[in-house]
Design a protein around this motif. Structure first.
Motif, PDB file in Angstrom:
ATOM      1  N   GLY A 209      -3.098 -21.996  25.477  1.00 51.15           N
ATOM      2  CA  GLY A 209      -2.286 -23.053  24.894  1.00 51.15           C
ATOM      3  C   GLY A 209      -1.718 -22.767  23.536  1.00 51.15           C
ATOM      4  N   SER A 210      -2.033 -21.619  22.927  1.00 51.18           N
ATOM      5  CA  SER A 210      -1.543 -21.379  21.570  1.00 51.18           C
ATOM      6  C   SER A 210      -1.145 -19.923  21.439  1.00 51.18           C
ATOM      7  N   TYR A 211      -0.002 -19.556  22.008  1.00 53.15           N
ATOM      8  CA  TYR A 211       0.366 -18.153  22.090  1.00 53.15           C
ATOM      9  C   TYR A 211       1.390 -17.732  21.051  1.00 53.15           C
ATOM     10  N   GLN A 212       1.771 -18.627  20.189  1.00 50.91           N
ATOM     11  CA  GLN A 212       2.850 -18.301  19.271  1.00 50.91           C
ATOM     12  C   GLN A 212       2.408 -17.287  18.228  1.00 50.91           C
ATOM     13  N   LEU A 213       3.384 -16.507  17.745  1.00 45.92           N
ATOM     14  CA  LEU A 213       3.168 -15.578  16.644  1.00 45.92           C
ATOM     15  C   LEU A 213       3.501 -16.299  15.347  1.00 45.92           C
ATOM     16  N   THR A 214       2.545 -16.382  14.440  1.00 45.32           N
ATOM     17  CA  THR A 214       2.784 -16.953  13.117  1.00 45.32           C
ATOM     18  C   THR A 214       2.664 -15.825  12.107  1.00 45.32           C
ATOM     19  N   PHE A 215       3.801 -15.420  11.555  1.00 48.11           N
ATOM     20  CA  PHE A 215       3.850 -14.287  10.640  1.00 48.11           C
ATOM     21  C   PHE A 215       3.533 -14.736   9.220  1.00 48.11           C
ATOM     22  N   GLY A 216       2.716 -13.930   8.502  1.00 51.31           N
ATOM     23  CA  GLY A 216       2.556 -14.086   7.060  1.00 51.31           C
ATOM     24  C   GLY A 216       3.543 -13.175   6.356  1.00 51.31           C
ATOM     25  N   LYS A 217       3.214 -12.761   5.142  1.00 47.52           N
ATOM     26  CA  LYS A 217       4.106 -11.869   4.396  1.00 47.52           C
ATOM     27  C   LYS A 217       3.833 -10.404   4.697  1.00 47.52           C
ATOM     28  N   GLY A 218       2.692 -10.078   5.281  1.00 45.82           N
ATOM     29  CA  GLY A 218       2.405  -8.715   5.668  1.00 45.82           C
ATOM     30  C   GLY A 218       2.128  -7.771   4.511  1.00 45.82           C
ATOM     31  N   THR A 219       1.897  -6.507   4.862  1.00 46.04           N
ATOM     32  CA  THR A 219       1.672  -5.429   3.892  1.00 46.04           C
ATOM     33  C   THR A 219       2.841  -4.460   3.958  1.00 46.04           C
ATOM     34  N   LYS A 220       3.470  -4.245   2.827  1.00 51.92           N
ATOM     35  CA  LYS A 220       4.553  -3.265   2.774  1.00 51.92           C
ATOM     36  C   LYS A 220       3.950  -1.889   2.530  1.00 51.92           C
ATOM     37  N   LEU A 221       4.105  -1.000   3.515  1.00 53.08           N
ATOM     38  CA  LEU A 221       3.579   0.355   3.424  1.00 53.08           C
ATOM     39  C   LEU A 221       4.681   1.309   2.977  1.00 53.08           C
ATOM     40  N   SER A 222       4.425   2.012   1.901  1.00 53.82           N
ATOM     41  CA  SER A 222       5.328   3.068   1.445  1.00 53.82           C
ATOM     42  C   SER A 222       4.682   4.414   1.748  1.00 53.82           C
ATOM     43  N   VAL A 223       5.462   5.350   2.262  1.00 53.75           N
ATOM     44  CA  VAL A 223       4.970   6.687   2.586  1.00 53.75           C
ATOM     45  C   VAL A 223       5.650   7.678   1.659  1.00 53.75           C
ATOM     46  N   ILE A 224       4.826   8.427   0.943  1.00 51.40           N
ATOM     47  CA  ILE A 224       5.349   9.365  -0.063  1.00 51.40           C
ATOM     48  C   ILE A 224       5.444  10.758   0.546  1.00 51.40           C
ATOM     49  N   PRO A 225       6.631  11.374   0.464  1.00 48.57           N
ATOM     50  CA  PRO A 225       6.785  12.710   1.063  1.00 48.57           C
ATOM     51  C   PRO A 225       5.920  13.740   0.363  1.00 48.57           C
TER      52      PRO A 225
ATOM     53  N   MET B  92       0.853  -1.180   0.000  1.00 51.88           N
ATOM     54  CA  MET B  92       0.000   0.000   0.000  1.00 51.88           C
ATOM     55  C   MET B  92       0.890   1.231   0.000  1.00 51.88           C
ATOM     56  N   GLU B  93       0.315   2.338  -0.493  1.00 51.94           N
ATOM     57  CA  GLU B  93       1.024   3.618  -0.474  1.00 51.94           C
ATOM     58  C   GLU B  93       0.193   4.644   0.255  1.00 51.94           C
ATOM     59  N   SER B  94       0.868   5.580   0.872  1.00 55.41           N
ATOM     60  CA  SER B  94       0.179   6.667   1.540  1.00 55.41           C
ATOM     61  C   SER B  94       1.007   7.938   1.406  1.00 55.41           C
ATOM     62  N   ASN B  95       0.316   9.062   1.381  1.00 52.04           N
ATOM     63  CA  ASN B  95       1.017  10.337   1.415  1.00 52.04           C
ATOM     64  C   ASN B  95       1.332  10.703   2.859  1.00 52.04           C
TER      65      ASN B  95
ATOM     66  N   GLU C  99       1.619  12.500   6.279  1.00 52.24           N
ATOM     67  CA  GLU C  99       0.694  13.283   7.099  1.00 52.24           C
ATOM     68  C   GLU C  99      -0.772  12.991   6.812  1.00 52.24           C
ATOM     69  N   GLU C 100      -1.063  11.971   6.030  1.00 50.74           N
ATOM     70  CA  GLU C 100      -2.441  11.558   5.821  1.00 50.74           C
ATOM     71  C   GLU C 100      -2.717  10.253   6.574  1.00 50.74           C
ATOM     72  N   PRO C 101      -3.995   9.983   6.886  1.00 54.54           N
ATOM     73  CA  PRO C 101      -4.302   8.722   7.579  1.00 54.54           C
ATOM     74  C   PRO C 101      -4.116   7.517   6.660  1.00 54.54           C
ATOM     75  N   VAL C 102      -3.777   6.399   7.269  1.00 61.77           N
ATOM     76  CA  VAL C 102      -3.590   5.147   6.536  1.00 61.77           C
ATOM     77  C   VAL C 102      -4.451   4.073   7.181  1.00 61.77           C
ATOM     78  N   HIS C 103      -5.182   3.340   6.341  1.00 63.48           N
ATOM     79  CA  HIS C 103      -6.014   2.236   6.825  1.00 63.48           C
ATOM     80  C   HIS C 103      -5.479   0.934   6.224  1.00 63.48           C
ATOM     81  N   LEU C 104      -4.927   0.096   7.062  1.00 62.94           N
ATOM     82  CA  LEU C 104      -4.348  -1.174   6.613  1.00 62.94           C
ATOM     83  C   LEU C 104      -5.338  -2.297   6.935  1.00 62.94           C
ATOM     84  N   PRO C 105      -5.868  -2.971   5.909  1.00 59.62           N
ATOM     85  CA  PRO C 105      -6.897  -3.995   6.169  1.00 59.62           C
ATOM     86  C   PRO C 105      -6.313  -5.379   6.417  1.00 59.62           C
ATOM     87  N   CYS C 106      -7.083  -6.183   7.115  1.00 64.01           N
ATOM     88  CA  CYS C 106      -6.705  -7.574   7.357  1.00 64.01           C
ATOM     89  C   CYS C 106      -7.985  -8.417   7.416  1.00 64.01           C
TER      90      CYS C 106
END
Lengths: 114, 111
Positions: free
Chosen positions: B95-111, B10-13, B15-22
């Motif tokens: 009984g199941s506290y482990q963190l299982t990471f996926g690939k995630g969302t790469k956020l780019s912020v544009i100046p 995702m990209e964001s400018n 100083e603007e709000p960013v909404h990352l969905p899951c």
């Protein structure tokens, strides 16, 4: 409060050589984790310690990887012998307890196997 | 482990709000929704977590759908320092506290 410390930060070795990574968790944290992060992927848990005992090592390739946390504080992860596919960042994390607690990660060690 | 689905990037400018969905349609009643982020060349860091109600902290807000099958991480004013990979993780109950990471969302912020 000091964070999780790891060393070295970078390591380059030839395949079939051995390598060891060191981790010092946040003081007072009972639980320590080692993760492997291959480029472009999320971290994958290798082993979890509670004090000096192993809680989960189901994803640790035990034919070549070993880890210990002898005094319940710092920990060492070893690879012997290394393969090309072991090239990755090795992350150490710690938490106060293991039960759903926030994990604090170190900066990682980037391993390149040639 | 219950699975999450996130956009690859995702990209964001600035100083603007960013909404990352899951999306997590197979979430169980005892699963907590955790968000971690990973800045370049650093280990992941905790951002926020919640179970059913919306949550706020100094870093972000977490909005959880009423049926809990989706959630949104909200960064109220994106800064260049927020450029990172954001991971949405379901963390089990007893009984199941482990963190299982996926690939995630790469956020780019544009100046």
């Amino acid at each position: 409060e000091a964070g999780v410390a790891q060393s070295p930060r970078y390591k380059i070795i030839e395949k079939r050589q051995s390598v060891a990574f060191w981790c010092n968790p946040i003081s007072g944290h009972a639980t320590l984790y080692w993760y492997q992060q291959i480029l472009g992927q999320g971290p994958k848990l290798l082993i979890q310690f509670q004090n000096n005992g192993v809680v989960d090592d189901s994803q640790l390739p035990k034919d070549r990887f070993s880890a210990e946390r002898l005094k319940g504080v710092d920990s060492t992860l070893k690879i012997q012998p290394a393969k090309l596919e072991d090239s990755a960042v090795y992350l150490c994390a710690s938490s106060v307890f293991s039960g759903g607690d926030t994990q604090y990660f170190g900066p990682g060690t980037r391993l390149t196997v040639l | 482990d219950a699975k999450t689905t996130q956009p690859n990037s995702m990209e964001s400018n600035e100083e603007e709000p960013v909404h990352l969905p899951c999306n997590h349609s197979t979430i169980s009643g005892t699963d907590y929704i955790h968000w971690y982020r990973q800045l370049p060349s650093q280990g992941p860091e905790y951002v926020i977590h919640g179970l059913t109600s919306n949550v706020n902290n100094r870093m972000a807000s977490l909005a959880i759908a009423e049926d809990r099958k989706s959630s949104t991480l909200i960064l109220h004013r994106a800064t260049l320092r927020d450029a990172a990979v954001y991971y949405c993780i379901l963390r089990g109950g007893a009984g199941s506290y482990q963190l299982t990471f996926g690939k995630g969302t790469k956020l780019s912020v544009i100046p």
